[in-house]
Design a protein around this motif. Sequence first.
Motif, PDB file in Angstrom:
ATOM      1  N   GLU A  11      25.295  33.583  49.758  1.00 56.58           N
ATOM      2  CA  GLU A  11      26.583  32.975  49.431  1.00 56.58           C
ATOM      3  C   GLU A  11      27.598  34.065  49.115  1.00 56.58           C
ATOM      4  OE1 GLU A  11      26.840  29.865  46.563  1.00 56.58           O
ATOM      5  OE2 GLU A  11      24.909  29.032  47.120  1.00 56.58           O
ATOM      6  N   PRO A  12      28.867  33.790  49.356  1.00 49.84           N
ATOM      7  CA  PRO A  12      29.896  34.750  48.958  1.00 49.84           C
ATOM      8  C   PRO A  12      29.901  34.911  47.438  1.00 49.84           C
ATOM      9  CG  PRO A  12      30.860  32.892  50.150  1.00 49.84           C
ATOM     10  CD  PRO A  12      29.421  32.617  50.006  1.00 49.84           C
ATOM     11  N   LYS A  13      29.953  36.154  46.995  1.00 53.74           N
ATOM     12  CA  LYS A  13      29.979  36.431  45.555  1.00 53.74           C
ATOM     13  C   LYS A  13      31.405  36.302  45.027  1.00 53.74           C
ATOM     14  CE  LYS A  13      26.067  39.548  45.658  1.00 53.74           C
ATOM     15  NZ  LYS A  13      25.616  40.933  45.475  1.00 53.74           N
ATOM     16  N   LEU A  14      31.501  35.848  43.798  1.00 53.75           N
ATOM     17  CA  LEU A  14      32.793  35.749  43.123  1.00 53.75           C
ATOM     18  C   LEU A  14      33.280  37.155  42.797  1.00 53.75           C
ATOM     19  CD1 LEU A  14      34.944  33.930  41.765  1.00 53.75           C
ATOM     20  CD2 LEU A  14      33.555  34.041  39.692  1.00 53.75           C
ATOM     21  N   LEU A  15      34.462  37.503  43.260  1.00 50.00           N
ATOM     22  CA  LEU A  15      35.026  38.826  43.017  1.00 50.00           C
ATOM     23  C   LEU A  15      35.965  38.852  41.827  1.00 50.00           C
ATOM     24  CD1 LEU A  15      35.867  39.884  46.680  1.00 50.00           C
ATOM     25  CD2 LEU A  15      33.863  40.523  45.314  1.00 50.00           C
ATOM     26  N   ASN A  16      36.738  37.780  41.678  1.00 50.48           N
ATOM     27  CA  ASN A  16      37.760  37.777  40.634  1.00 50.48           C
ATOM     28  C   ASN A  16      38.120  36.345  40.262  1.00 50.48           C
ATOM     29  OD1 ASN A  16      39.728  38.725  38.885  1.00 50.48           O
ATOM     30  ND2 ASN A  16      41.289  38.843  40.475  1.00 50.48           N
ATOM     31  N   LYS A  17      38.389  36.162  38.993  1.00 54.18           N
ATOM     32  CA  LYS A  17      38.910  34.885  38.498  1.00 54.18           C
ATOM     33  C   LYS A  17      40.046  35.221  37.543  1.00 54.18           C
ATOM     34  CE  LYS A  17      37.707  30.741  35.923  1.00 54.18           C
ATOM     35  NZ  LYS A  17      36.666  30.025  35.181  1.00 54.18           N
ATOM     36  N   ASN A  18      41.231  34.714  37.847  1.00 58.61           N
ATOM     37  CA  ASN A  18      42.365  35.062  37.001  1.00 58.61           C
ATOM     38  C   ASN A  18      42.528  34.068  35.846  1.00 58.61           C
ATOM     39  OD1 ASN A  18      43.763  32.826  37.970  1.00 58.61           O
ATOM     40  ND2 ASN A  18      45.027  34.001  39.384  1.00 58.61           N
ATOM     41  N   PHE A  19      43.522  34.293  35.043  1.00 60.89           N
ATOM     42  CA  PHE A  19      43.791  33.486  33.850  1.00 60.89           C
ATOM     43  C   PHE A  19      43.960  31.999  34.169  1.00 60.89           C
ATOM     44  CE2 PHE A  19      46.933  31.602  30.957  1.00 60.89           C
ATOM     45  CZ  PHE A  19      46.250  31.737  29.752  1.00 60.89           C
ATOM     46  N   TRP A  20      44.541  31.689  35.331  1.00 60.02           N
ATOM     47  CA  TRP A  20      44.810  30.298  35.705  1.00 60.02           C
ATOM     48  C   TRP A  20      43.637  29.645  36.428  1.00 60.02           C
ATOM     49  CZ3 TRP A  20      48.394  34.194  35.994  1.00 60.02           C
ATOM     50  CH2 TRP A  20      49.484  34.053  35.135  1.00 60.02           C
ATOM     51  N   GLY A  21      42.536  30.341  36.552  1.00 58.58           N
ATOM     52  CA  GLY A  21      41.349  29.768  37.163  1.00 58.58           C
ATOM     53  C   GLY A  21      41.235  29.970  38.662  1.00 58.58           C
ATOM     54  N   THR A  22      42.189  30.688  39.257  1.00 59.95           N
ATOM     55  CA  THR A  22      42.118  30.965  40.684  1.00 59.95           C
ATOM     56  C   THR A  22      41.003  31.969  40.936  1.00 59.95           C
ATOM     57  OG1 THR A  22      44.485  30.587  40.920  1.00 59.95           O
ATOM     58  CG2 THR A  22      43.406  31.770  42.702  1.00 59.95           C
ATOM     59  N   LYS A  23      40.139  31.657  41.902  1.00 58.58           N
ATOM     60  CA  LYS A  23      38.989  32.503  42.184  1.00 58.58           C
ATOM     61  C   LYS A  23      39.118  33.146  43.558  1.00 58.58           C
ATOM     62  CE  LYS A  23      36.096  29.469  39.446  1.00 58.58           C
ATOM     63  NZ  LYS A  23      34.941  28.557  39.446  1.00 58.58           N
ATOM     64  N   THR A  24      38.625  34.370  43.667  1.00 57.15           N
ATOM     65  CA  THR A  24      38.592  35.101  44.922  1.00 57.15           C
ATOM     66  C   THR A  24      37.138  35.456  45.216  1.00 57.15           C
ATOM     67  OG1 THR A  24      40.762  36.040  44.426  1.00 57.15           O
ATOM     68  CG2 THR A  24      39.503  37.096  46.174  1.00 57.15           C
ATOM     69  N   PHE A  25      36.708  35.199  46.457  1.00 56.58           N
ATOM     70  CA  PHE A  25      35.340  35.461  46.863  1.00 56.58           C
ATOM     71  C   PHE A  25      35.307  36.544  47.928  1.00 56.58           C
ATOM     72  CE2 PHE A  25      35.443  31.192  45.220  1.00 56.58           C
ATOM     73  CZ  PHE A  25      34.287  31.117  44.461  1.00 56.58           C
ATOM     74  N   GLU A  26      34.142  37.174  48.088  1.00 51.79           N
ATOM     75  CA  GLU A  26      34.001  38.197  49.118  1.00 51.79           C
ATOM     76  C   GLU A  26      34.132  37.572  50.509  1.00 51.79           C
ATOM     77  OE1 GLU A  26      30.232  40.158  48.680  1.00 51.79           O
ATOM     78  OE2 GLU A  26      29.101  38.336  49.022  1.00 51.79           O
ATOM     79  N   SER A  27      34.486  38.382  51.479  1.00 55.38           N
ATOM     80  CA  SER A  27      34.737  37.907  52.843  1.00 55.38           C
ATOM     81  C   SER A  27      33.427  37.609  53.577  1.00 55.38           C
ATOM     82  CB  SER A  27      35.520  38.961  53.620  1.00 55.38           C
ATOM     83  OG  SER A  27      34.688  40.080  53.869  1.00 55.38           O
ATOM     84  N   SER A  28      33.542  36.878  54.672  1.00 50.71           N
ATOM     85  CA  SER A  28      32.363  36.565  55.485  1.00 50.71           C
ATOM     86  C   SER A  28      31.779  37.840  56.100  1.00 50.71           C
ATOM     87  CB  SER A  28      32.701  35.547  56.560  1.00 50.71           C
ATOM     88  OG  SER A  28      33.758  36.009  57.357  1.00 50.71           O
ATOM     89  N   THR A  29      32.615  38.821  56.374  1.00 52.81           N
ATOM     90  CA  THR A  29      32.137  40.101  56.894  1.00 52.81           C
ATOM     91  C   THR A  29      31.217  40.783  55.884  1.00 52.81           C
ATOM     92  OG1 THR A  29      34.169  40.374  58.169  1.00 52.81           O
ATOM     93  CG2 THR A  29      32.862  42.354  57.770  1.00 52.81           C
ATOM     94  N   THR A  30      31.598  40.749  54.627  1.00 52.63           N
ATOM     95  CA  THR A  30      30.781  41.344  53.567  1.00 52.63           C
ATOM     96  C   THR A  30      29.469  40.593  53.392  1.00 52.63           C
ATOM     97  OG1 THR A  30      32.802  42.052  52.451  1.00 52.63           O
ATOM     98  CG2 THR A  30      30.778  42.080  51.157  1.00 52.63           C
TER      99      THR A  30
END
Length: 88
Positions: A11-30
Motif C-alpha cells: 500500500e502507499p505509505k502516508l508521507l505527510n498529514k497537515n494541521f487540517w487533516g490533508t494527507k499525502t501518500f507516496e506515488s505509485s512509482t514508489t
Amino acid sequence: MTNEINYIDFEPKLLNKNFWGTKTFESSTTVMERVNEWTRKNYNREIINVETIVLHKSTYGEENSNTSKLNMHGGYVYLIHKIRVWYK
C-alpha cells in the motif's frame, strides 16, 4: 518446497498529514519500486499473479496517483489502490 499459495500487499505509505487533516501518500512509482525490491530479495519465490486492489477508505485524504476521490453528494469517498503479489 511448499505448494502453499500466499500473497503480500503493498500500500502507499502516508508521507505527510497537515494541521487540517490533508494527507499525502507516496506515488505509485514508489510503491512499484518496493514491489520490485521485494521480488529481487525473494527471487526463489514463484510469482503467480500481480493485481491492483481498490479499497474504499473514507479516512484517506489528499488525492494523488494512488487515490481517487468520488463526490457522493454530501461527502467525498476516497479510494486507495494497493498492489497484491501472489506467490508460491
